[in-house]
Design an enzyme around this catalytic site. Sequence first.
Site, mmCIF file in Angstrom:
data_model
loop_
_atom_site.group_PDB
_atom_site.id
_atom_site.type_symbol
_atom_site.label_atom_id
_atom_site.label_comp_id
_atom_site.label_asym_id
_atom_site.label_seq_id
_atom_site.Cartn_x
_atom_site.Cartn_y
_atom_site.Cartn_z
ATOM 1 N N GLY A 83 2.312 36.568 56.313
ATOM 2 C CA GLY A 83 0.877 36.690 56.020
ATOM 3 C C GLY A 83 0.048 36.082 57.142
ATOM 4 N N TRP A 86 -3.503 37.427 57.746
ATOM 5 C CA TRP A 86 -4.442 36.932 56.727
ATOM 6 C C TRP A 86 -4.901 35.509 57.066
ATOM 7 C CZ3 TRP A 86 -2.767 35.300 51.121
ATOM 8 C CH2 TRP A 86 -3.905 35.124 50.330
ATOM 9 N N HIS A 146 5.128 31.943 66.404
ATOM 10 C CA HIS A 146 6.265 31.986 65.480
ATOM 11 C C HIS A 146 7.347 30.994 65.941
ATOM 12 C CE1 HIS A 146 4.705 35.318 63.267
ATOM 13 N NE2 HIS A 146 4.961 36.257 64.168
ATOM 14 N N SER A 176 9.244 42.920 53.905
ATOM 15 C CA SER A 176 8.097 43.185 54.782
ATOM 16 C C SER A 176 8.569 43.374 56.229
ATOM 17 C CB SER A 176 7.106 42.015 54.669
ATOM 18 O OG SER A 176 5.958 42.272 55.415
HETATM 19 P P1 A3P Z 1 3.672 43.348 53.063
HETATM 20 O O1 A3P Z 1 4.519 44.002 54.094
HETATM 21 O O2 A3P Z 1 4.482 42.730 51.965
HETATM 22 O O3 A3P Z 1 2.593 44.201 52.536
HETATM 23 P P2 A3P Z 1 2.106 39.084 59.016
HETATM 24 O O4 A3P Z 1 0.618 39.069 59.071
HETATM 25 O O5 A3P Z 1 2.716 37.717 59.100
HETATM 26 O O6 A3P Z 1 2.685 40.070 59.942
HETATM 27 O O7 A3P Z 1 2.484 39.529 57.531
HETATM 28 C C1 A3P Z 1 2.205 40.821 57.087
HETATM 29 C C2 A3P Z 1 2.203 40.811 55.575
HETATM 30 O O8 A3P Z 1 0.975 40.238 55.117
HETATM 31 C C3 A3P Z 1 2.264 42.217 55.028
HETATM 32 O O9 A3P Z 1 2.921 42.102 53.766
HETATM 33 C C4 A3P Z 1 0.783 42.540 54.880
HETATM 34 O O10 A3P Z 1 0.503 43.607 54.012
HETATM 35 C C5 A3P Z 1 0.257 41.215 54.359
HETATM 36 N N1 A3P Z 1 -1.171 41.047 54.595
HETATM 37 C C6 A3P Z 1 -1.887 41.434 55.673
HETATM 38 N N2 A3P Z 1 -3.178 41.109 55.527
HETATM 39 C C7 A3P Z 1 -3.295 40.509 54.316
HETATM 40 C C8 A3P Z 1 -4.402 39.968 53.596
HETATM 41 N N3 A3P Z 1 -5.632 39.996 54.079
HETATM 42 N N4 A3P Z 1 -4.153 39.425 52.381
HETATM 43 C C9 A3P Z 1 -2.903 39.400 51.886
HETATM 44 N N5 A3P Z 1 -1.826 39.906 52.511
HETATM 45 C C10 A3P Z 1 -2.007 40.454 53.722
#
Ligand code: A3P
Length: 334
Positions: A83, A86, A146, A176
């Site tokens: 996430g 986010w 990371h 994911s």
């Molecule tokens: P999913 O693949 O389970 O949907 P990262 O940003 O670390 O690459 O992680 C990506 C994951 O965070 C994805 O999960 C994505 O959909 C989710 N994500 C991206 N933006 C988000 C937001 N604003 N709120 C919650 N989850 C989010």
Amino acid sequence: MPTENVGTSTDDLPKYLQEHCLTQECHQLLSSLPSETGWVADHLYQYQGFWHHVRQLQGVLTCRNHLQAQDSDILLVSTPKAGTTWLKAIIFALVNRLRYVDDPQQHPLLTNNPHELVPFLELQLYVDNQVPDLTNLATPRLFATHLPFVLLPTSVKDSTCKVVYLCRNPKDTFVSLWHFANKLRPAEKGKNCLEEIFDRFCRGVSICGPFWDHVLGYWKASLEFPERVMFLKYEDMKEEPEVHVRRLAEFLGCPFSAEEERKGLVDSILKLCSFDNLSNLEVNRSGKMSSGEAYNVFFRRGEIGDSENLLTSEMIERLDQITEQKWHGFGLKF
Ligand code: A3P
């Protein structure tokens, strides 16, 4: 520094995943490291106990050699797919909230992907052995990485900069990551075989894995240095976002004032950074990173428990067993 070509490269991969143009230092190092088949690019190499794509490793080395952390810096660390996008948006909005409070339509998050506002050290700023000039960035400088705790640059450990760590339960992280890697793989390679890649994840061979060691490193650091390292879980953020945004603001030294609370700023930040809002913005629907990947690969479902739609009960049991075994006695649970 001289660069060399190694291995085969697939030029339509995101730039940081290509396997050519390495420094002599990185090239020599690679020849001494254990390697396995990669999730996206051809290879992953194990360096100091953690697995990296080639180009990422180059960025890790350059960043460790050159980053001069400042006490006022904020470093967002995460396991891939926890996430990060986010939390990048939330931290950016939190720290810069006074600048845009009177003119919310000018907010940079409406026209920029969070990865451009809070760049990754090893994947964006120090990629390809480049050493960026970071001296003129606004304070506090916001960076993401990371990197596992053992690989954080010495200047980060020696400074008093704040580290915010984000992780997610291993099952949803794996699922994911599986979807993400499949989207980034060149079309001619097809998807990763689920059973095979699952086995690799369980053995610790994943991007920045072993997943459990990555999380444990920061969990321990957060217990030892609670004023410097904050440990967050995606699930907690989803379940009680207001609580954790307030905690985050306090940890970062910018708590919400009574006036800001009255104006509903916590809620405005969460709305701005919500999955629905960010994923529907034009920039995130159609834009691309300079390294080539579309911004929309960072937005999929954004839910807790999606792993149940893909993993068999045996797979879930195996992951639960590894988690129990790896974290037993550390007080870390999902
Ligand atoms: P999913 O693949 O389970 O949907 P990262 O940003 O670390 O690459 O992680 C990506 C994951 O965070 C994805 O999960 C994505 O959909 C989710 N994500 C991206 N933006 C988000 C937001 N604003 N709120 C919650 N989850 C989010």
